[in-house]
Every structure is written in C-alpha cells, then in structure tokens.
Design a protein around this motif. Structure first.
Motif, PDB file in Angstrom:
ATOM      1  N   ASP A  47     -15.018  20.831 -42.009  1.00 42.60           N
ATOM      2  CA  ASP A  47     -13.670  21.260 -42.421  1.00 42.60           C
ATOM      3  C   ASP A  47     -12.593  20.383 -41.806  1.00 42.60           C
ATOM      4  O   ASP A  47     -11.657  19.957 -42.489  1.00 42.60           O
ATOM      5  CB  ASP A  47     -13.428  22.722 -42.041  1.00 42.60           C
ATOM      6  CG  ASP A  47     -14.255  23.697 -42.853  1.00 42.60           C
ATOM      7  OD1 ASP A  47     -14.757  23.301 -43.930  1.00 42.60           O
ATOM      8  OD2 ASP A  47     -14.395  24.846 -42.411  1.00 42.60           O
ATOM      9  N   PHE A  48     -12.709  20.098 -40.514  1.00 42.36           N
ATOM     10  CA  PHE A  48     -11.708  19.263 -39.857  1.00 42.36           C
ATOM     11  C   PHE A  48     -11.795  17.828 -40.358  1.00 42.36           C
ATOM     12  O   PHE A  48     -10.774  17.170 -40.547  1.00 42.36           O
ATOM     13  CB  PHE A  48     -11.864  19.314 -38.334  1.00 42.36           C
ATOM     14  CG  PHE A  48     -10.741  18.634 -37.611  1.00 42.36           C
ATOM     15  CD1 PHE A  48      -9.487  19.217 -37.553  1.00 42.36           C
ATOM     16  CD2 PHE A  48     -10.926  17.423 -36.983  1.00 42.36           C
ATOM     17  CE1 PHE A  48      -8.434  18.598 -36.895  1.00 42.36           C
ATOM     18  CE2 PHE A  48      -9.883  16.790 -36.312  1.00 42.36           C
ATOM     19  CZ  PHE A  48      -8.642  17.388 -36.276  1.00 42.36           C
ATOM     20  N   ASP A  54      -8.065  13.859 -45.888  1.00 43.16           N
ATOM     21  CA  ASP A  54      -6.903  14.128 -46.742  1.00 43.16           C
ATOM     22  C   ASP A  54      -5.651  13.472 -46.177  1.00 43.16           C
ATOM     23  O   ASP A  54      -4.856  12.898 -46.917  1.00 43.16           O
ATOM     24  CB  ASP A  54      -6.670  15.631 -46.893  1.00 43.16           C
ATOM     25  CG  ASP A  54      -7.662  16.294 -47.835  1.00 43.16           C
ATOM     26  OD1 ASP A  54      -8.354  15.579 -48.581  1.00 43.16           O
ATOM     27  OD2 ASP A  54      -7.747  17.543 -47.805  1.00 43.16           O
ATOM     28  N   LEU A  55      -5.469  13.569 -44.869  1.00 40.23           N
ATOM     29  CA  LEU A  55      -4.306  12.943 -44.228  1.00 40.23           C
ATOM     30  C   LEU A  55      -4.345  11.433 -44.367  1.00 40.23           C
ATOM     31  O   LEU A  55      -3.329  10.797 -44.628  1.00 40.23           O
ATOM     32  CB  LEU A  55      -4.239  13.332 -42.748  1.00 40.23           C
ATOM     33  CG  LEU A  55      -3.849  14.777 -42.446  1.00 40.23           C
ATOM     34  CD1 LEU A  55      -4.007  15.054 -40.962  1.00 40.23           C
ATOM     35  CD2 LEU A  55      -2.431  15.069 -42.916  1.00 40.23           C
ATOM     36  N   ALA A  56      -5.502  10.836 -44.200  1.00 40.25           N
ATOM     37  CA  ALA A  56      -5.640   9.387 -44.325  1.00 40.25           C
ATOM     38  C   ALA A  56      -5.367   8.941 -45.750  1.00 40.25           C
ATOM     39  O   ALA A  56      -4.801   7.872 -45.979  1.00 40.25           O
ATOM     40  CB  ALA A  56      -7.036   8.947 -43.886  1.00 40.25           C
TER      41      ALA A  56
END
Length: 59
Positions: A47-48, A54-56
């Motif tokens: 999950d992390f 997603d952030l990248a």
C-alpha cells in the motif's frame, strides 16, 4: 526521516519510537525495522509502495 527518528530516540528524555510510521486512513503502518546490530531498514508494504509510485508519477 528514519535516521532522524532513530537518532532522536536516543536523545529524548521520554519514550519515543525510533521508527517511522505511516497513517493509511485506518491505522498506522510501521515503515522501519532495526535489527540486532542496530541497522535501520525501510520496510515498505504494498500500500505504501503504491502511494510512493503515485507521487513519483505526479512529478
């Protein structure tokens, strides 16, 4: 962040975890581990890892 938490743990006057945690919306997930020799390791669950990816992708 993990190194800062581990270093601050030894310098703090009261109880403070040497670990880094992530709030996933329903609970805290521990993101670091310290072995018997004191080596700090990042432990990233699926999950992390997905959040980081997603952030990248947004960069």
């Amino acid at each position: 962040m993990a190194g800062f938490a581990a270093a601050g743990h030894g310098d703090s006057p009261g109880p403070l975890s040497p670990h880094v945690y992530w709030w996933d919306g329903s609970g805290y997930q521990q993101l670091t581990s310290i072995d018997d020799e004191g080596t700090l390791t990042a432990v990233l669950g699926a999950d992390f890892q997905a959040v980081l990816e997603d952030l990248a992708g947004d960069a």
